[in-house]
Design a protein around this motif. Structure first.
Motif, PDB file in Angstrom:
ATOM      1  N   GLY A  20       0.841  -1.029  -0.018  1.00  0.00           N
ATOM      2  CA  GLY A  20       0.111  -0.056  -0.038  1.00  0.00           C
ATOM      3  C   GLY A  20       0.594   1.289   0.167  1.00  0.00           C
ATOM      4  O   GLY A  20       1.972   1.071  -0.398  1.00  0.00           O
ATOM      5  N   ALA A  21       0.443   2.334   0.314  1.00  0.00           N
ATOM      6  CA  ALA A  21       0.973   3.623   0.321  1.00  0.00           C
ATOM      7  C   ALA A  21       1.850   3.935   1.615  1.00  0.00           C
ATOM      8  O   ALA A  21       2.554   4.756   1.740  1.00  0.00           O
ATOM      9  CB  ALA A  21       0.102   4.544   0.162  1.00  0.00           C
ATOM     10  N   ARG A  22       1.411   3.264   2.617  1.00  0.00           N
ATOM     11  CA  ARG A  22       2.066   3.366   3.925  1.00  0.00           C
ATOM     12  C   ARG A  22       3.474   2.817   3.961  1.00  0.00           C
ATOM     13  O   ARG A  22       3.928   1.631   3.515  1.00  0.00           O
ATOM     14  CB  ARG A  22       1.316   2.902   4.865  1.00  0.00           C
ATOM     15  CG  ARG A  22       1.517   3.248   6.646  1.00  0.00           C
ATOM     16  CD  ARG A  22       0.552   2.865   7.535  1.00  0.00           C
ATOM     17  NE  ARG A  22       1.190   1.721   8.148  1.00  0.00           N
ATOM     18  CZ  ARG A  22       0.590   0.760   8.778  1.00  0.00           C
ATOM     19  NH1 ARG A  22      -0.778   0.905   8.889  1.00  0.00           N
ATOM     20  NH2 ARG A  22       1.250  -0.159   9.361  1.00  0.00           N
ATOM     21  N   ILE A  23       4.479   3.554   4.298  1.00  0.00           N
ATOM     22  CA  ILE A  23       5.742   3.224   4.733  1.00  0.00           C
ATOM     23  C   ILE A  23       6.262   3.454   6.094  1.00  0.00           C
ATOM     24  O   ILE A  23       5.700   4.189   6.867  1.00  0.00           O
ATOM     25  CB  ILE A  23       6.698   4.012   4.034  1.00  0.00           C
ATOM     26  CG1 ILE A  23       6.474   4.117   2.331  1.00  0.00           C
ATOM     27  CG2 ILE A  23       8.203   3.765   4.235  1.00  0.00           C
ATOM     28  CD1 ILE A  23       7.170   4.875   1.410  1.00  0.00           C
ATOM     29  N   GLN A  24       6.745   2.381   6.796  1.00  0.00           N
ATOM     30  CA  GLN A  24       7.331   2.548   8.236  1.00  0.00           C
ATOM     31  C   GLN A  24       8.718   2.135   8.226  1.00  0.00           C
ATOM     32  O   GLN A  24       9.529   1.452   7.375  1.00  0.00           O
ATOM     33  CB  GLN A  24       6.434   1.573   9.141  1.00  0.00           C
ATOM     34  CG  GLN A  24       6.674   0.028   8.832  1.00  0.00           C
ATOM     35  CD  GLN A  24       5.884  -0.736   9.675  1.00  0.00           C
ATOM     36  OE1 GLN A  24       4.803  -0.532  10.140  1.00  0.00           O
ATOM     37  NE2 GLN A  24       6.388  -2.209   9.759  1.00  0.00           N
ATOM     38  N   SER A  25       9.357   2.799   9.294  1.00  0.00           N
ATOM     39  CA  SER A  25      10.804   2.430   9.238  1.00  0.00           C
ATOM     40  C   SER A  25      11.116   1.209  10.140  1.00  0.00           C
ATOM     41  O   SER A  25      10.354   0.764  11.125  1.00  0.00           O
ATOM     42  CB  SER A  25      11.622   3.595  10.099  1.00  0.00           C
ATOM     43  OG  SER A  25      11.030   3.836  11.530  1.00  0.00           O
ATOM     44  N   SER A  26      12.177   0.316   9.754  1.00  0.00           N
ATOM     45  CA  SER A  26      12.435  -0.937  10.645  1.00  0.00           C
ATOM     46  C   SER A  26      13.464  -0.615  11.783  1.00  0.00           C
ATOM     47  O   SER A  26      13.844   0.414  11.860  1.00  0.00           O
ATOM     48  CB  SER A  26      13.004  -1.711   9.664  1.00  0.00           C
ATOM     49  OG  SER A  26      14.390  -1.440   9.165  1.00  0.00           O
ATOM     50  N   THR A  27      13.737  -1.727  12.599  1.00  0.00           N
ATOM     51  CA  THR A  27      14.746  -1.439  13.714  1.00  0.00           C
ATOM     52  C   THR A  27      15.951  -1.245  12.997  1.00  0.00           C
ATOM     53  O   THR A  27      16.772  -0.609  13.720  1.00  0.00           O
ATOM     54  CB  THR A  27      14.764  -2.818  14.350  1.00  0.00           C
ATOM     55  OG1 THR A  27      14.955  -3.789  13.670  1.00  0.00           O
ATOM     56  CG2 THR A  27      13.363  -3.057  15.064  1.00  0.00           C
ATOM     57  N   THR A  28      16.372  -1.564  11.928  1.00  0.00           N
ATOM     58  CA  THR A  28      17.462  -1.112  11.225  1.00  0.00           C
ATOM     59  C   THR A  28      17.741   0.186  10.685  1.00  0.00           C
ATOM     60  O   THR A  28      18.924   0.590  10.224  1.00  0.00           O
ATOM     61  CB  THR A  28      17.884  -2.373  10.069  1.00  0.00           C
ATOM     62  OG1 THR A  28      16.997  -2.038   9.049  1.00  0.00           O
ATOM     63  CG2 THR A  28      18.097  -3.517  10.577  1.00  0.00           C
ATOM     64  N   GLY A  29      16.893   0.855  10.637  1.00  0.00           N
ATOM     65  CA  GLY A  29      16.666   2.527  10.263  1.00  0.00           C
ATOM     66  C   GLY A  29      16.346   2.265   8.788  1.00  0.00           C
ATOM     67  O   GLY A  29      16.104   3.398   8.259  1.00  0.00           O
ATOM     68  N   ALA A  30      16.063   1.235   8.196  1.00  0.00           N
ATOM     69  CA  ALA A  30      15.754   1.219   6.802  1.00  0.00           C
ATOM     70  C   ALA A  30      14.264   1.370   6.810  1.00  0.00           C
ATOM     71  O   ALA A  30      13.554   1.303   7.590  1.00  0.00           O
ATOM     72  CB  ALA A  30      15.734  -0.051   6.049  1.00  0.00           C
ATOM     73  N   PHE A  31      13.696   1.614   5.553  1.00  0.00           N
ATOM     74  CA  PHE A  31      12.066   1.961   5.047  1.00  0.00           C
ATOM     75  C   PHE A  31      11.481   0.805   4.644  1.00  0.00           C
ATOM     76  O   PHE A  31      11.982   0.255   3.609  1.00  0.00           O
ATOM     77  CB  PHE A  31      12.125   3.310   4.496  1.00  0.00           C
ATOM     78  CG  PHE A  31      12.092   4.460   5.428  1.00  0.00           C
ATOM     79  CD1 PHE A  31      11.290   4.831   6.302  1.00  0.00           C
ATOM     80  CD2 PHE A  31      13.438   4.997   5.266  1.00  0.00           C
ATOM     81  CE1 PHE A  31      11.832   6.049   6.908  1.00  0.00           C
ATOM     82  CE2 PHE A  31      13.969   6.160   5.790  1.00  0.00           C
ATOM     83  CZ  PHE A  31      13.032   6.714   6.763  1.00  0.00           C
ATOM     84  N   ASP A  32      10.435   0.240   5.036  1.00  0.00           N
ATOM     85  CA  ASP A  32       9.686  -0.824   4.452  1.00  0.00           C
ATOM     86  C   ASP A  32       8.139  -0.423   3.960  1.00  0.00           C
ATOM     87  O   ASP A  32       7.433   0.254   4.832  1.00  0.00           O
ATOM     88  CB  ASP A  32       9.535  -2.097   5.503  1.00  0.00           C
ATOM     89  CG  ASP A  32      10.950  -2.669   5.814  1.00  0.00           C
ATOM     90  OD1 ASP A  32      11.918  -2.773   4.852  1.00  0.00           O
ATOM     91  OD2 ASP A  32      11.339  -2.883   7.108  1.00  0.00           O
ATOM     92  N   PHE A  33       7.710  -0.922   2.885  1.00  0.00           N
ATOM     93  CA  PHE A  33       6.235  -0.586   2.726  1.00  0.00           C
ATOM     94  C   PHE A  33       5.510  -1.751   3.354  1.00  0.00           C
ATOM     95  O   PHE A  33       6.131  -3.021   3.737  1.00  0.00           O
ATOM     96  CB  PHE A  33       6.185  -1.113   1.023  1.00  0.00           C
ATOM     97  CG  PHE A  33       6.762  -0.013   0.210  1.00  0.00           C
ATOM     98  CD1 PHE A  33       5.815   1.201  -0.052  1.00  0.00           C
ATOM     99  CD2 PHE A  33       8.022  -0.056  -0.424  1.00  0.00           C
ATOM    100  CE1 PHE A  33       6.292   2.163  -0.818  1.00  0.00           C
ATOM    101  CE2 PHE A  33       8.337   0.891  -1.351  1.00  0.00           C
ATOM    102  CZ  PHE A  33       7.634   1.837  -1.448  1.00  0.00           C
ATOM    103  N   VAL A  34       4.171  -1.398   3.649  1.00  0.00           N
ATOM    104  CA  VAL A  34       3.423  -2.061   4.431  1.00  0.00           C
ATOM    105  C   VAL A  34       2.542  -3.001   3.612  1.00  0.00           C
ATOM    106  O   VAL A  34       2.101  -2.443   2.503  1.00  0.00           O
ATOM    107  CB  VAL A  34       2.684  -1.119   5.656  1.00  0.00           C
ATOM    108  CG1 VAL A  34       1.748  -2.318   6.343  1.00  0.00           C
ATOM    109  CG2 VAL A  34       3.711  -0.794   6.681  1.00  0.00           C
TER     110      VAL A  34
END
Length: 157
Positions: free
Chosen positions: A130-144
């Motif tokens: 989808g359009a939502r992006i969140q940050s992971s524990t490693t600092g990278a960004f992931d699409f949800v």
């Protein structure tokens, strides 16, 4: 006059029908199965509906590919394929993922080929983002994931 009204009323009824969640088709060893999403959300990956009975099961022999066909709405969005498998000795391997397909270059089909000819597929998951992006524990960004279609593999020979 009735002949005109009847088709018009059918058009109105057809336009009011609830949208149907898209299905993904998995094909292996001469068999195909259509799978409903086990989870499907709005574009923001919120307001989700879950269907625990939606997962499909298909027999796949060791080393054999699985062909995946997706409908236009899915093909023209961001999606990928995640899968789990065992090597020829039966040892679980790290899950792998296909490249990310996007609306810039729509992909309506994908053939999943395992790394080695004696590997055994365990599960396949088509994920639409989808359009939502969140940050992971490693600092990278992931699409949800917005939608998920799951295939469990029957590996009996």
């Amino acid at each position: 006059m009735r002949r005109v009204l009847l088709p018009l009323s059918l058009l109105v009824l057809a336009g009011c029908a609830a949208p149907v969640d898209p299905e993904v088709t998995f094909y292996a060893d001469g068999e195909a199965i259509n799978v409903r999403p086990s989870q499907y959300c709005d574009l923001q990956s919120e307001n989700c509906e879950a269907d625990a009975d939606a997962a499909g099961v298909l027999r796949v022999r060791p080393g054999k590919p699985v062909q995946i066909s997706v409908p236009g709405d899915l093909a023209e969005s961001a999606w990928s394929v995640k899968f789990t498998y065992r090597n020829g000795r039966g040892e679980p391997q790290e899950p792998l993922r296909s490249k990310l397909f996007t609306e810039r270059d729509p992909r309506y089909a994908y053939t999943l080929v395992l790394p080695n000819p004696d590997d055994q597929l365990e599960s396949v998951e088509v994920q639409q983002y989808g359009a939502r992006i969140q940050s992971s524990t490693t600092g990278a960004f992931d699409f949800v994931a917005r939608g998920t279609w799951v295939l469990s593999v029957d590996d009996r020979v």
